[in-house]
Motif scaffolding. Structure first.
Motif, PDB file in Angstrom:
ATOM      1  N   ASN A 139      12.896  74.421 151.192  1.00  0.00           N
ATOM      2  CA  ASN A 139      12.006  75.552 151.469  1.00  0.00           C
ATOM      3  C   ASN A 139      12.789  76.846 151.682  1.00  0.00           C
ATOM      4  OD1 ASN A 139       9.963  73.692 151.359  1.00  0.00           O
ATOM      5  ND2 ASN A 139       9.661  73.569 153.575  1.00  0.00           N
ATOM      6  N   ILE A 140      13.892  76.740 152.434  1.00  0.00           N
ATOM      7  CA  ILE A 140      14.725  77.929 152.679  1.00  0.00           C
ATOM      8  C   ILE A 140      15.358  78.407 151.379  1.00  0.00           C
ATOM      9  CG2 ILE A 140      16.812  78.755 153.837  1.00  0.00           C
ATOM     10  CD1 ILE A 140      16.138  76.851 156.149  1.00  0.00           C
ATOM     11  N   ALA A 141      15.868  77.470 150.581  1.00  0.00           N
ATOM     12  CA  ALA A 141      16.483  77.836 149.304  1.00  0.00           C
ATOM     13  C   ALA A 141      15.465  78.449 148.365  1.00  0.00           C
ATOM     14  CB  ALA A 141      17.126  76.603 148.660  1.00  0.00           C
ATOM     15  N   ASN A 142      14.234  77.977 148.405  1.00  0.00           N
ATOM     16  CA  ASN A 142      13.179  78.505 147.535  1.00  0.00           C
ATOM     17  C   ASN A 142      12.824  79.942 147.917  1.00  0.00           C
ATOM     18  OD1 ASN A 142      10.929  77.316 145.482  1.00  0.00           O
ATOM     19  ND2 ASN A 142      10.048  78.873 146.810  1.00  0.00           N
ATOM     20  N   ILE A 143      12.694  80.191 149.222  1.00  0.00           N
ATOM     21  CA  ILE A 143      12.392  81.563 149.671  1.00  0.00           C
ATOM     22  C   ILE A 143      13.530  82.505 149.299  1.00  0.00           C
ATOM     23  CG2 ILE A 143      12.064  83.000 151.720  1.00  0.00           C
ATOM     24  CD1 ILE A 143      10.574  80.650 152.990  1.00  0.00           C
ATOM     25  N   ASN A 144      14.760  82.034 149.444  1.00  0.00           N
ATOM     26  CA  ASN A 144      15.918  82.845 149.074  1.00  0.00           C
ATOM     27  C   ASN A 144      15.871  83.209 147.592  1.00  0.00           C
ATOM     28  OD1 ASN A 144      18.491  84.092 149.436  1.00  0.00           O
ATOM     29  ND2 ASN A 144      19.438  82.294 148.507  1.00  0.00           N
ATOM     30  N   MET A 145      15.510  82.229 146.749  1.00  0.00           N
ATOM     31  CA  MET A 145      15.410  82.490 145.316  1.00  0.00           C
ATOM     32  C   MET A 145      14.299  83.493 145.018  1.00  0.00           C
ATOM     33  SD  MET A 145      17.492  81.103 143.089  1.00  0.00           S
ATOM     34  CE  MET A 145      16.533  80.961 141.598  1.00  0.00           C
ATOM     35  N   ASP A 146      13.150  83.338 145.682  1.00  0.00           N
ATOM     36  CA  ASP A 146      12.043  84.275 145.470  1.00  0.00           C
ATOM     37  C   ASP A 146      12.474  85.710 145.753  1.00  0.00           C
ATOM     38  OD1 ASP A 146      10.276  82.294 144.716  1.00  0.00           O
ATOM     39  OD2 ASP A 146       9.408  82.052 146.713  1.00  0.00           O
ATOM     40  N   LEU A 147      13.191  85.898 146.864  1.00  0.00           N
ATOM     41  CA  LEU A 147      13.639  87.241 147.233  1.00  0.00           C
ATOM     42  C   LEU A 147      14.655  87.775 146.240  1.00  0.00           C
ATOM     43  CD1 LEU A 147      13.978  86.810 151.108  1.00  0.00           C
ATOM     44  CD2 LEU A 147      12.164  87.996 149.855  1.00  0.00           C
TER      45      LEU A 147
END
Length: 431
Positions: free
Chosen positions: A213-221
């Motif tokens: 989840n953290i890695a996904n949010i980082n990618m989105d940003l």
């Protein structure tokens, strides 16, 4: 804990993503989006615009200047004594000047400025190119940052898949052990050890979901996507690993392609021209001048058609005894850039050799981890058979299972790390 409860727990942990839009992205598509939406690159574009404006300003210095001015003055009853008139006509009772009007147009075209204008234009042009190259260098860095984030997301996703498979197998084992305990075949303590193993896998899976989840949010940003977008990783991300060329190949590529090195070349050219321009400060300037003046002092004086043309020469005499500080600053700038160039070349050599070794090491680790995984899987199979035949303890079986999980995750991580290490080598080489 039943399988349905476990499933509900993980659905709750990932509840944020249920409302999310899913989007499949290859690494190349992710890099393209990252570059397109990078806020750092927007800052770089503004710097290019600033450098371009400075270039246009420098070009304007060689164009003619044209100025117009007009004045309306109120005078305090000024006495006017026109010497060109006979005394009888210019006596003490002459007209009083209580107002005056003046209009002037002046033009100037620089003819010679010691090369300062030419050097200024060339220097500004070099700095524009340096800004563009710095932007290209930032693009390469952004591409690697996106690749690094993509790699982390891939590893988190793969860890979830491995743990989910093992959790399912562990839950089935718990069910079997419960039946064996009920039939008095195994002790309750052995069944509890198996349950503890399942709980540990559940915790690992929770952690894996959290990392994802953290890695996904980082990618989105990084990619400029809505934070509700769930990114699906291309399954072919690590399907093919490219063999490394020789170290000299990447070294030559870096010398030819590194944008920061090329930007420094243009900065040094601009600094050299800055030194020439500073030397020209001690030379005179020559300009072609022209103008037109009109004046009106009511009842006293009218001037029209007062056009003029000529040459203007300007020289600062204080240059004869004042130190040329601008020259000293320009020469210092040249020395700084020369040292930075040497330092950057040394850093490139170090980075190429380091990243080459890291990439080679990462690829060699894959074979070792694959061998270890094969051994761990075989060890688990043998231990499971021995346990079923009463030749191994429950502790040995669970240890073998833990080793198997760890070994399989290590293989995936090793392949992902090797792909990223190769990307880092390409970035360092400016490819």
């Amino acid at each position: 804990m039943t399988k349905s409860k476990i499933t509900a727990m993980f659905l709750g942990a990932a509840a944020l993503f249920h409302a999310q839009e899913k989007r499949l992205l290859t690494l190349e598509e992710a890099v393209s989006l990252g570059i397109q939406n990078s806020k750092n690159l927007k800052i770089d574009q503004a710097k290019i615009q600033e450098a371009t404006a400075n270039y246009l300003e420098a070009k304007n210095n060689r164009l003619p200047s044209l100025k117009a001015s007009a004045s309306a003055l109120a005078l305090a009853n000024a006495n006017v004594d026109l010497k060109i008139l006979p005394p009888s006509q210019n006596g003490g009772n002459g007209p009083k000047a209580n107002s005056a009007f003046l209009g002037q147009i002046s033009a100037s075209l620089p003819l010679y400025a010691g090369g300062r204008i030419k050097y200024g234009i060339q220097s500004a042009e070099y700095l524009v190119e340096a800004s563009k190259l710095s932007t290209e260098n930032d693009k390469v860095a952004i591409a690697y940052n996106v690749a690094q984030a993509y790699n982390n997301l891939f590893k988190a996703d793969q860890a979830i898949k491995v743990l989910e498979e093992n959790l399912t197998a562990s839950q089935k084992r718990d069910e079997s052990f419960q039946k064996l305990e009920n039939n008095g075949i195994i002790a309750r303590n052995d069944r509890l050890k198996a349950n503890l193993q399942t709980s540990n896998i559940e915790l690992q899976l929770l952690e894996a979901h959290n990392n994802y989840n953290i890695a996904n949010i980082n990618m989105d940003l990084l990619l400029g996507l809505p934070e509700t977008t769930e990114i699906e990783i291309d399954s072919n991300y690590i399907s093919e690993l490219t063999e490394n060329q020789s170290v000299s190949y990447y070294m030559n590529q870096a010398i030819s392609n590194r944008k920061d090195l090329q930007a420094l070349v243009y900065q040094r050219k601009a600094a050299a021209l800055g030194t020439k321009a500073a030397k020209a400060e001690s030379l005179p300037t020559i300009a072609l001048t022209g103008g037109y003046i009109a004046a009106e002092v009511p009842k006293i004086l009218t001037i029209t058609n007062a056009a003029n043309i000529g040459l203007g020469v300007q020289y600062n005499i204080d240059n004869l005894w004042k130190k040329n500080s601008a020259l000293m600053q320009a020469q210092s700038r040249e020395k700084q850039l020369e040292a930075m160039n040497d330092l950057l070349n040394d850093q490139i050599k170090l980075d190429i050799n380091r990243d080459y070794q890291n990439s080679d090491f990462a690829k060699k680790k894959i074979a070792v981890y694959e061998k270890a995984a094969a051994q761990a899987n075989e060890n688990y199979r043998v231990t499971k058979n021995k346990f079923e035949n009463g030749l191994a303890t429950i502790t040995e079986l669970l240890d073998a299972d833990t080793a198997q999980i760890s070994a399989n995750v290590n293989v995936i991580n090793a392949k992902a790390d090797a792909a990223l290490a190769y990307r880092k080598l390409l970035q360092t080489a400016g490819i």
